[in-house]
Design a protein around this motif. Structure first.
Motif, PDB file in Angstrom:
ATOM      1  N   LEU A 114      -2.307  -2.135  -3.207  1.00 36.55           N
ATOM      2  CA  LEU A 114      -1.290  -1.737  -2.243  1.00 36.55           C
ATOM      3  C   LEU A 114      -0.779  -0.373  -2.670  1.00 36.55           C
ATOM      4  N   TYR A 126      -3.908  -6.484  -6.277  1.00 36.02           N
ATOM      5  CA  TYR A 126      -4.050  -7.872  -5.864  1.00 36.02           C
ATOM      6  C   TYR A 126      -5.122  -8.543  -6.710  1.00 36.02           C
ATOM      7  N   CYS A 139      -8.396   3.825   2.092  1.00 39.09           N
ATOM      8  CA  CYS A 139      -7.330   3.059   2.713  1.00 39.09           C
ATOM      9  C   CYS A 139      -7.849   2.385   3.977  1.00 39.09           C
ATOM     10  N   GLY A 153       1.601   3.175  -1.891  1.00 41.17           N
ATOM     11  CA  GLY A 153       2.735   3.758  -1.181  1.00 41.17           C
ATOM     12  C   GLY A 153       2.362   5.150  -0.715  1.00 41.17           C
ATOM     13  N   LYS A 194       2.262  -5.626   3.106  1.00 39.48           N
ATOM     14  CA  LYS A 194       2.646  -4.221   3.213  1.00 39.48           C
ATOM     15  C   LYS A 194       3.869  -4.062   4.110  1.00 39.48           C
ATOM     16  N   GLU A 195       4.626  -3.008   3.851  1.00 41.37           N
ATOM     17  CA  GLU A 195       5.806  -2.657   4.643  1.00 41.37           C
ATOM     18  C   GLU A 195       5.588  -1.263   5.212  1.00 41.37           C
ATOM     19  N   ASP A 196       6.633  -0.705   5.805  1.00 37.62           N
ATOM     20  CA  ASP A 196       6.542   0.659   6.330  1.00 37.62           C
ATOM     21  C   ASP A 196       6.346   1.634   5.175  1.00 37.62           C
ATOM     22  N   GLU A 231      -4.938  -9.545   7.377  1.00 37.89           N
ATOM     23  CA  GLU A 231      -4.342  -8.280   6.933  1.00 37.89           C
ATOM     24  C   GLU A 231      -5.428  -7.252   6.607  1.00 37.89           C
ATOM     25  N   GLN A 287       3.582   1.863   3.481  1.00 36.46           N
ATOM     26  CA  GLN A 287       2.613   1.314   2.537  1.00 36.46           C
ATOM     27  C   GLN A 287       1.322   0.987   3.274  1.00 36.46           C
ATOM     28  N   GLU A 288       0.230   0.903   2.513  1.00 35.37           N
ATOM     29  CA  GLU A 288      -1.077   0.625   3.111  1.00 35.37           C
ATOM     30  C   GLU A 288      -1.937  -0.105   2.088  1.00 35.37           C
ATOM     31  N   TYR A 289      -2.847  -0.947   2.593  1.00 37.35           N
ATOM     32  CA  TYR A 289      -3.836  -1.590   1.733  1.00 37.35           C
ATOM     33  C   TYR A 289      -4.976  -0.608   1.500  1.00 37.35           C
TER      34      TYR A 289
END
Length: 145
Positions: free
Chosen positions: A78, A95, A51, A80, A29-31, A108, A33-35
């Motif tokens: 994942l 995933y 989330c 956004g 994940k990046e800024d 993670e 974004q969330e799992y």
């Protein structure tokens, strides 16, 4: 007799059997974004997901994934996050089960997230139940039936 105006039959609509998902790079994940873990499918290209930050969001499956990547309850995705709506998100990536296990081993995903809880999930080794709870019928019992 009419001319054929289509581009092929129903086999063309099914698409190609693409096997490029087996060896893809693990995406973190990046800024923004969330799992998340899917709790249920709502319909119309949407799903409800919990989330990792503790928020339940209504997630929209983007068009590139729609009818190509099948998402079910219990899958790790994942998402956004939206700046203007905190209770809604967009699904970016699903995933595969082995990728979800890797994410959990890398730290993670937290420990309370249970993998393989979807429909048709297999039993873990510690959930093994011995098969001694069967009923044994005698020959005379079978004759009565």
């Amino acid at each position: 007799m009419p001319k054929n105006k289509g581009k092929g039959g129903k086999n063309r609509k099914r698409g190609k059997n693409e096997a490029d998902d087996e060896k893809r790079e693990l995406v973190f994940k990046e800024d923004g974004q969330e799992y998340a873990q899917v709790t249920r499918m709502v319909g119309n290209g949407r799903c409800e997901a919990n989330c990792i930050d503790g928020t339940r969001r209504l997630c929209h499956i983007r068009g590139k994934m729609h009818k190509k990547v099948w998402i079910g309850a219990g899958d790790i995705i994942l998402v956004g996050l939206r700046d203007y709506q905190d209770d809604k998100a967009d699904v970016i990536l699903k995933y595969m089960p082995n990728e979800a296990r890797l994410l959990k081993s890398y730290g993670e995903l937290p420990d309370h997230v249970r993998l393989n809880e979807g429909i048709g999930a297999a039993l873990d080794d510690d959930d093994y139940v011995p098969a001694d709870d069967f009923v044994d019928f005698e020959d005379e019992d079978i004759d009565k039936i």
